[in-house]
Design an enzyme around this catalytic site. Structure first.
Site, PDB file in Angstrom:
ATOM      1  N   LYS A  46      61.823 -18.934   7.717  1.00 36.26           N
ATOM      2  CA  LYS A  46      61.289 -19.431   8.985  1.00 36.26           C
ATOM      3  C   LYS A  46      62.068 -20.660   9.421  1.00 36.26           C
ATOM      4  CE  LYS A  46      57.166 -21.656   9.472  1.00 36.26           C
ATOM      5  NZ  LYS A  46      57.392 -22.827  10.338  1.00 36.26           N
ATOM      6  N   ASP A  73      60.518 -19.914  14.724  1.00 36.06           N
ATOM      7  CA  ASP A  73      59.194 -20.495  15.012  1.00 36.06           C
ATOM      8  C   ASP A  73      59.345 -21.640  16.010  1.00 36.06           C
ATOM      9  OD1 ASP A  73      56.555 -21.350  14.862  1.00 36.06           O
ATOM     10  OD2 ASP A  73      56.825 -22.368  12.942  1.00 36.06           O
ATOM     11  N   LYS A  75      57.572 -21.537  19.038  1.00 35.22           N
ATOM     12  CA  LYS A  75      56.295 -21.574  19.781  1.00 35.22           C
ATOM     13  C   LYS A  75      56.513 -21.795  21.279  1.00 35.22           C
ATOM     14  CE  LYS A  75      53.505 -23.240  15.889  1.00 35.22           C
ATOM     15  NZ  LYS A  75      54.550 -23.511  14.878  1.00 35.22           N
ATOM     16  N   ASP A  78      55.690 -21.698  28.411  1.00 33.85           N
ATOM     17  CA  ASP A  78      56.325 -22.093  29.678  1.00 33.85           C
ATOM     18  C   ASP A  78      55.955 -21.038  30.705  1.00 33.85           C
ATOM     19  OD1 ASP A  78      58.200 -23.228  31.575  1.00 33.85           O
ATOM     20  OD2 ASP A  78      59.331 -24.012  29.870  1.00 33.85           O
ATOM     21  N   THR A 137      46.074 -25.495  14.071  1.00 28.82           N
ATOM     22  CA  THR A 137      45.062 -25.963  13.111  1.00 28.82           C
ATOM     23  C   THR A 137      44.901 -27.478  13.149  1.00 28.82           C
ATOM     24  OG1 THR A 137      46.789 -25.826  11.461  1.00 28.82           O
ATOM     25  CG2 THR A 137      45.168 -24.066  11.460  1.00 28.82           C
ATOM     26  N   ARG A 228      56.781 -26.179   1.210  1.00 24.86           N
ATOM     27  CA  ARG A 228      56.936 -27.202   0.167  1.00 24.86           C
ATOM     28  C   ARG A 228      56.646 -26.740  -1.257  1.00 24.86           C
ATOM     29  NH1 ARG A 228      53.598 -31.359   3.627  1.00 24.86           N
ATOM     30  NH2 ARG A 228      52.742 -29.332   4.233  1.00 24.86           N
TER      31      ARG A 228
HETATM   32  O1  C5P Z   1      55.253 -26.724   3.403  1.00 21.02           O
HETATM   33  P1  C5P Z   1      54.164 -25.817   3.870  1.00 21.02           P
HETATM   34  O2  C5P Z   1      53.905 -24.645   2.953  1.00 21.02           O
HETATM   35  O3  C5P Z   1      52.914 -26.548   4.253  1.00 21.02           O
HETATM   36  O4  C5P Z   1      54.788 -25.187   5.198  1.00 21.02           O
HETATM   37  C1  C5P Z   1      54.047 -24.375   6.054  1.00 21.02           C
HETATM   38  C2  C5P Z   1      54.842 -24.069   7.289  1.00 21.02           C
HETATM   39  O5  C5P Z   1      53.982 -23.414   8.207  1.00 21.02           O
HETATM   40  C3  C5P Z   1      55.374 -25.294   8.019  1.00 21.02           C
HETATM   41  O6  C5P Z   1      56.596 -24.907   8.660  1.00 21.02           O
HETATM   42  C4  C5P Z   1      54.322 -25.593   9.046  1.00 21.02           C
HETATM   43  O7  C5P Z   1      54.819 -26.209  10.209  1.00 21.02           O
HETATM   44  C5  C5P Z   1      53.812 -24.199   9.376  1.00 21.02           C
HETATM   45  N1  C5P Z   1      52.428 -24.151   9.841  1.00 21.02           N
HETATM   46  C6  C5P Z   1      51.355 -24.703   9.136  1.00 21.02           C
HETATM   47  N2  C5P Z   1      50.074 -24.607   9.607  1.00 21.02           N
HETATM   48  C7  C5P Z   1      49.858 -23.992  10.749  1.00 21.02           C
HETATM   49  C8  C5P Z   1      50.905 -23.419  11.470  1.00 21.02           C
HETATM   50  C9  C5P Z   1      52.200 -23.521  10.977  1.00 21.02           C
HETATM   51  O8  C5P Z   1      51.530 -25.266   8.074  1.00 21.02           O
HETATM   52  N3  C5P Z   1      48.621 -23.886  11.168  1.00 21.02           N
END
Ligand code: C5P
Length: 262
Positions: A46, A73, A75, A78, A137, A228
């Site tokens: 992603k 991603d 998003k 527009d 979220t 992460r």
């Molecule tokens: O590092 P982590 O596992 O938290 O990464 C989750 C990914 O999903 C990040 O790129 C974050 O921006 C994205 N994301 C999220 N929660 C959401 C929508 C997208 O963590 N509700």
């Protein structure tokens, strides 16, 4: 079969195409290091605003050269014309998924779907799956009220997911605790892509309402997004295999329960 642990049976191995690794880094060099390390283990990478703005479209081509798919991603939100053109540009880049905000309107989503489909047919390219973001979220009931939405967050999520489905979107990006409700409202075949997932063995970072990979697959997610917990693991490849093993348990458990979709 590989000697690495955990051992994954062949069908479970296919689940790596349902794991999306969030390439949330600042530079193309760091992105390529991670792609080299993980391209054989993870099916989809992603690319979000942070990396795309630093590295440009070339970073998408870099991932594709390593044989993996890309979820772009960005998003989009527009006027319909602009989002439709952005969608066509994403398709020409060769991404497998891109996303738009469902709150951008039915017309914005419908037109994007129509123009991307037309361009892909004409040019003989694979049509990307188009996902909708419902309610971020990071927003709560108070945030919604300030922008004139009096309803509960969960109701707005389902309303926008239904709208997205009617407009031809292939699925939604949805938090773990929204999976079941969206699945009930939108039925089978509507993709649910779920971030906010944490393996049983790791910490929460700043994700608050999380499920494990097993729980998320069991609840009906089609794809999971993790960043992460993999990127910061001492052994990122081992972390991926552990996540896939957990996904497999949830996926097969859900398939064995009659009436529940995996
Ligand atoms: O590092 P982590 O596992 O938290 O990464 C989750 C990914 O999903 C990040 O790129 C974050 O921006 C994205 N994301 C999220 N929660 C959401 C929508 C997208 O963590 N509700």
């Amino acid at each position: 079969m590989s000697g690495r642990w955990p051992y994954l049976p062949p069908r479970a191995d296919a689940l790596r195409h349902r794991l999306i690794f969030a390439l949330d880094v600042d530079t193309p060099a760091e992105a390529e290091r991670l792609v080299r390390l993980l391209a054989k283990e993870v099916g989809i990478f992603k690319i979000g605003k942070q990396l795309f703005l630093a590295a440009g479209p070339e970073v998408v081509r870099m991932v594709l050269r390593h044989g993996a798919d890309v979820f772009l991603d960005l998003k989009f939100h527009d006027i319909p014309h602009t989002v439709a053109k952005a969608g066509v540009a994403a398709a020409r880049l060769g991404v497998r998924f891109f996303d738009v905000h469902a709150s951008g309107s039915f017309e914005m989503m419908e037109r994007t779907h129509a123009e991307v489909t037309r361009a892909c047919r004409r040019e003989g390219i694979r049509r990307p799956r188009i996902l909708a973001v419902t309610v971020l979220t990071s927003l709560n009931k108070g945030d919604l009220r300030r922008v004139g939405v009096a309803d509960e967050v969960e109701h707005q999520v389902v309303r926008l997911a239904r709208l997205a489905r009617r407009a031809g979107m292939d699925g939604v990006v949805a938090a773990p605790l929204e999976i079941a409700r969206i699945r009930r409202a939108c039925g089978r075949g509507f993709l649910i892509v779920t971030p906010g997932v944490r393996p049983a063995s790791t910490g929460l970072d700043d994700q608050k309402r999380v499920l494990t990979p097993e729980e998320a697959m069991r609840a009906g997610a089609d794809y999971l997004v993790l960043g992460r917990p993999i990127r910061d693991a001492r052994d990122p490849r081992g972390a991926v295999r552990e996540v896939i093993a957990e996904m497999a348990r949830g996926y097969f458990a859900a398939r064995l329960r009659p009436g529940v979709r995996a």
